[in-house]
Enzyme design. Structure first.
Site, PDB file in Angstrom:
ATOM      1  N   GLU A  77      -8.341  -1.938   5.708  1.00 43.24           N
ATOM      2  CA  GLU A  77      -8.604  -2.639   6.973  1.00 43.24           C
ATOM      3  C   GLU A  77     -10.064  -2.535   7.410  1.00 43.24           C
ATOM      4  O   GLU A  77     -10.371  -2.146   8.537  1.00 43.24           O
ATOM      5  CB  GLU A  77      -7.665  -2.117   8.064  1.00 43.24           C
ATOM      6  CG  GLU A  77      -6.195  -2.345   7.725  1.00 43.24           C
ATOM      7  CD  GLU A  77      -5.233  -1.815   8.782  1.00 43.24           C
ATOM      8  OE1 GLU A  77      -5.700  -1.300   9.817  1.00 43.24           O
ATOM      9  OE2 GLU A  77      -4.008  -1.921   8.570  1.00 43.24           O
ATOM     10  N   GLU A  87       2.426  -4.473   1.964  1.00 45.60           N
ATOM     11  CA  GLU A  87       3.125  -3.956   3.151  1.00 45.60           C
ATOM     12  C   GLU A  87       4.029  -5.037   3.748  1.00 45.60           C
ATOM     13  O   GLU A  87       4.042  -5.254   4.958  1.00 45.60           O
ATOM     14  CB  GLU A  87       2.129  -3.463   4.204  1.00 45.60           C
ATOM     15  CG  GLU A  87       1.176  -2.398   3.707  1.00 45.60           C
ATOM     16  CD  GLU A  87       0.232  -1.870   4.778  1.00 45.60           C
ATOM     17  OE1 GLU A  87       0.528  -2.059   5.985  1.00 45.60           O
ATOM     18  OE2 GLU A  87      -0.800  -1.264   4.419  1.00 45.60           O
TER      19      GLU A  87
END
Length: 331
Positions: A161, A267
């Protein structure tokens, strides 16, 4: 071509009863067929899930489902910085050791998650302002954690991220102190720590081929690879809203153009867990040669970080939803 919903439901019912006859009692397996086994039959590496000591020791159906139906595991929290090095130089591997032992005992491929992330980061790291200090801290953390599991982890999310929605680097202690050079430092250190592990850059909202964030990821990764940074794969978290599965093919193809050896869905969860959305994502990975696998972010809805959106493949009673059977039928 993606089968229509009527075809999927019909095929799923046929396979459900066939699976009961061939695969043992549904109650012990929680699903009549392993979607991981069927996915691998198409040449992919895995269709996996997540685990940690808490969820594995909670409802006994969770480990039963994982053992029977999924082939890969990522740790939900136990390998993050706040869990593995809460105080400088003081490493704690109790939770991650438990996770790795479970995965290895049950023959599950392991993805390590995650080494460098701005969140779940101890304050002693986020308060560093000196370049040399932060570089040394990063190198020591990455090296120590990776060597703890050297030879046991198939792939690592080395950085996680790191992009803003406009495709620029996220503001974090790493980018503020080291600029984008922290990416090179992280990947070079990881390569040295475990040369056999695949090294990934992982992010969310990479779900539209034309989005600024995805385009920023692709352009940066191309640049870093050209400069010799050892990035092997891009992970797309793929936390989707309802109806967003159709865009997965375009986004995975766009990510694959960055020049890495691999891409992966890391994910996956989808609001409402519709059969169409889940099958769209599975087909997107099947159709992209660089897509090695899919990790679903949780077993059953009660354990999901998005529990109120019912985003997973097993319901509150830990029974497989239509989406699970639709995937099995589509495969």
């Amino acid at each position: 071509m993606i089968p229509n919903i009527t075809q999927l439901k019909t095929a799923a019912l046929v396979m459900l009863f066939a699976g009961q006859a061939l695969s043992g009692p549904v109650e012990s397996r929680q699903a009549s067929e392993s979607i991981d086994a069927k996915f691998k039959a198409h040449g992919k590496k895995y269709l996996g899930n997540i685990a940690d000591q808490g969820t594995l020791n909670g409802n006994p159906k969770t480990p039963a489902i994982i053992k029977a139906n999924f082939g890969q595991l990522s740790p939900e929290n136990s390998m993050k910085w706040d869990a593995t090095e809460p105080s400088q130089g003081q490493f704690s591997f109790a939770g991650s050791d438990y996770f790795v032992e479970f995965a290895e005992t049950n023959g599950k491929l392991i993805r390590g998650h995650t080494l460098v992330w701005h969140s779940q980061l101890p304050s002693w790291v986020s308060s560093i302002t000196d370049k040399t200090t932060l570089t040394d801290v990063m190198k020591n953390h990455i090296t120590t954690v990776m060597k703890q599991y050297k030879g046991k982890v198939y792939a690592w999310d080395v950085v996680n991220e790191i992009f803003e929605e406009d495709g620029t680097l996220r503001d974090s202690v790493f980018s503020r102190v080291l600029g984008e050079d922290f990416v090179r430092i992280a990947f070079e250190t990881a390569r040295e720590a475990d040369p056999e592990a695949k090294l990934y850059i992982n992010d969310y909202n990479l779900d539209s081929a034309t989005s600024a964030k995805l385009q920023g990821m692709v352009s940066h990764v191309k640049k870093w690879i050209a400069a010799g940074v050892p990035i092997d794969g891009i992970g797309s978290q793929t936390h989707l809203g309802a109806g967003a599965g159709a865009a997965a093919s375009g986004s995975l193809n766009a990510l694959a153009s960055a020049g890495t050896e691999e891409v992966a869905v890391t994910e996956l969860d989808i609001a409402g867990a519709s059969s169409t959305d889940y099958v769209d994502v599975v087909n997107a990975c099947l159709d992209q040669p660089k897509c090695v696998g899919i990790t679903v972010w949780g077993v059953a809805d009660p354990d999901s970080w998005r529990a109120d959106e019912s985003p997973l493949l097993f319901d509150a009673s830990y029974n497989p939803k239509e989406a699970y059977n639709a995937i099995a039928a589509a495969l």
